[in-house]
Enzyme design. Structure first.
Site, PDB file in Angstrom:
ATOM      1  CD  GLN A  73     -12.776  -1.999  -1.278  1.00  0.00           C
ATOM      2  OE1 GLN A  73     -12.250  -1.686  -0.145  1.00  0.00           O
ATOM      3  NE2 GLN A  73     -14.245  -2.500  -1.107  1.00  0.00           N
ATOM      4  NE  ARG A 133     -10.576  -5.561  -0.006  1.00  0.00           N
ATOM      5  CZ  ARG A 133      -9.796  -4.663   0.316  1.00  0.00           C
ATOM      6  NH1 ARG A 133     -10.344  -3.606   1.178  1.00  0.00           N
ATOM      7  NH2 ARG A 133      -8.420  -4.468   0.207  1.00  0.00           N
ATOM      8  CG  HIS A 154      -8.166   0.117  -3.163  1.00  0.00           C
ATOM      9  ND1 HIS A 154      -7.572  -1.033  -2.574  1.00  0.00           N
ATOM     10  CD2 HIS A 154      -9.101   0.540  -1.755  1.00  0.00           C
ATOM     11  CE1 HIS A 154      -7.635  -1.321  -1.407  1.00  0.00           C
ATOM     12  NE2 HIS A 154      -8.582  -0.671  -1.158  1.00  0.00           N
ATOM     13  CB  CYS A 192     -14.121   0.994  -0.183  1.00  0.00           C
ATOM     14  SG  CYS A 192     -13.611   2.657   0.170  1.00  0.00           S
ATOM     15  NE  ARG A 196      -3.827   0.503   2.084  1.00  0.00           N
ATOM     16  CZ  ARG A 196      -5.370   0.503   2.604  1.00  0.00           C
ATOM     17  NH1 ARG A 196      -5.416   1.157   3.497  1.00  0.00           N
ATOM     18  NH2 ARG A 196      -6.117  -0.334   1.952  1.00  0.00           N
ATOM     19  CG  ASP A 251     -13.655   5.956  -1.032  1.00  0.00           C
ATOM     20  OD1 ASP A 251     -13.667   5.719   0.298  1.00  0.00           O
ATOM     21  OD2 ASP A 251     -12.488   5.953  -1.907  1.00  0.00           O
TER      22      ASP A 251
HETATM   23  N1   CP Z   1     -11.225  -0.468   2.234  1.00  0.00           N
HETATM   24  C1   CP Z   1     -10.049  -0.604   2.768  1.00  0.00           C
HETATM   25  O1   CP Z   1      -8.851  -0.818   1.821  1.00  0.00           O
HETATM   26  O2   CP Z   1      -9.903  -0.554   4.005  1.00  0.00           O
HETATM   27  P1   CP Z   1      -8.605  -0.389   4.899  1.00  0.00           P
HETATM   28  O3   CP Z   1      -8.094   0.962   4.233  1.00  0.00           O
HETATM   29  O4   CP Z   1      -9.084  -0.331   6.191  1.00  0.00           O
HETATM   30  O5   CP Z   1      -7.744  -1.212   4.221  1.00  0.00           O
HETATM   31  N1  NVA Z   2      -9.981   6.321  -1.106  1.00  0.00           N
HETATM   32  C1  NVA Z   2      -9.600   5.911   0.020  1.00  0.00           C
HETATM   33  C2  NVA Z   2      -9.796   4.351   0.192  1.00  0.00           C
HETATM   34  C3  NVA Z   2      -9.685   3.971   1.481  1.00  0.00           C
HETATM   35  C4  NVA Z   2      -9.563   2.530   1.591  1.00  0.00           C
HETATM   36  C5  NVA Z   2      -8.191   6.626   0.302  1.00  0.00           C
HETATM   37  O1  NVA Z   2      -7.471   6.263  -0.580  1.00  0.00           O
HETATM   38  O2  NVA Z   2      -7.961   6.924   1.551  1.00  0.00           O
END
Ligand code: CP
Ligand code: NVA
Length: 305
Positions: free
Chosen positions: A130, A290, A127, A262, A100, A222
């Site tokens: 997701q 997930r 993502h 999400c 990430r 989101d």
């Molecule tokens: N939706 C999602 O990716 O959650 P986290 O940021 O908690 O991993």
């Molecule tokens: N769009 C959000 C998704 C979190 C899972 C972010 O990038 O923070």
């Protein structure tokens, strides 16, 4: 070697196989319990995570692999060590990396120097893990996406980009309502349009959330402020004020429409407490999926070598 970085790298058949594999894993987890026995999966996270970390960590263990978690503070990509040095070093210890990152280029750079599969656990641009779980959730609760109207309301961000990619490849009707200045990336939209002619998908960009929500089978939203965008909070709060899934917007959708997010959610911003707690909300079923999508991705990337 198979990375999992962007859904656009996958064919329609590969995405459908990942969906059916996730469902098979969900139905009969024990059948897959030793599929990655003896493998090591590194989780290299520059940003916080609850669902993605848990899904890939537990998912690895359930498949017989051993996860190794690295927080941002330990690795400090590009500060303590270059991305290419980290990538080549980890390639000699591990069998796969889930990462990430703040910048999408970091994931691309990790993959470029890696001799093991790299899985995108979220970047500022995409993502995909997701959205694989989202597709499972939609298939399970609403059936074939080709017959549905799905409305994404909010920021044209990483989640939105992966949704556009998925719908354009699989075919389906996706309406994306964003403020004009926060619309999805032009490149993503252009690439999607190319796929649409083949798949029959319809991707409609708009600024009216009412138009998007009208008769929708699925409402999705989101965060207004994604991780890494915190400095833009004030401007974003103003721009997104109307881009909220609330009771009024939910009423415009079809009866029995599902509401997706999400997570993490920001109640009172992109979604109201009453909608996220309503019977239409499927956010926890979505989060649970997930795990199965993470396991299917791990098998897809690490299962062959
Ligand atoms: N939706 C999602 O990716 O959650 P986290 O940021 O908690 O991993
Ligand atoms: N769009 C959000 C998704 C979190 C899972 C972010 O990038 O923070």
């Amino acid at each position: 070697m198979k990375h999992f970085i962007s859904l656009k790298d996958l064919s329609k058949k590969e995405i459908l196989t990942l969906i059916s594999e996730s469902c098979a894993i969900k139905k009969n987890p024990l059948k897959f319990k030793n599929k990655l026995k003896g493998k090591y999966v590194g989780l290299l996270f520059e940003k916080p995570s609850l669902r993605t970390k848990t899904a890939f960590y537990i998912g690895s263990l359930q498949l017989g692999a051993s996860p190794v978690y690295y927080s941002h503070h330990e690795i400090k990509l590009e500060k303590r060590e270059t991305i290419s040095d980290v990538s080549r070093t980890l390639s000699n210890f591990l069998d796969g990396i889930v990462s990430r990152t703040f910048s999408h280029n970091t994931i691309l750079e990790l993959a470029k120097f890696s001799s093991i599969p790299v899985i995108n656990g979220l970047s500022d641009f995409l993502h995909p893990s997701q959205v694989l779980a989202d597709l499972i959730t939609i298939y399970e609760l609403k059936g074939d996406i080709k017959k549905l109207k799905v409305a994404y309301i909010g920021d044209g961000n990483n989640v939105c980009h992966s949704l556009i990619q998925a719908f354009s490849i699989l075919g389906g009707n996706l309406c994306v309502a964003t403020p004009k200045e926060y619309s999805p990336s032009r490149n993503i939209v252009m690439e999607a349009k190319n796929h649409c002619s083949k798949s029959g998908a319809k991707i409609n960009l708009m600024t009216s959330i009412q138009e998007a929500a009208m008769d929708a089978d699925v409402l999705y939203t989101d965060a207004w402020v994604s991780m890494g965008r915190e400095k833009e909070r004030q401007g974003r709060k103003k721009a997104f004020k109307e881009f909220q899934i609330n009771d009024k917007i939910l009423k415009l959708a079809k009866k029995g429409a599902i509401v997706m997010h999400c997570l993490p959610a920001h109640r009172g911003e992109e979604i109201t407490d009453s909608v996220i707690e309503s019977k239409n909300s499927v956010v926890f079923a979505q989060a649970q999926n997930r795990l199965y999508s993470a396991k299917a991705i791990l098998l897809y990337c690490l299962g062959q070598n």
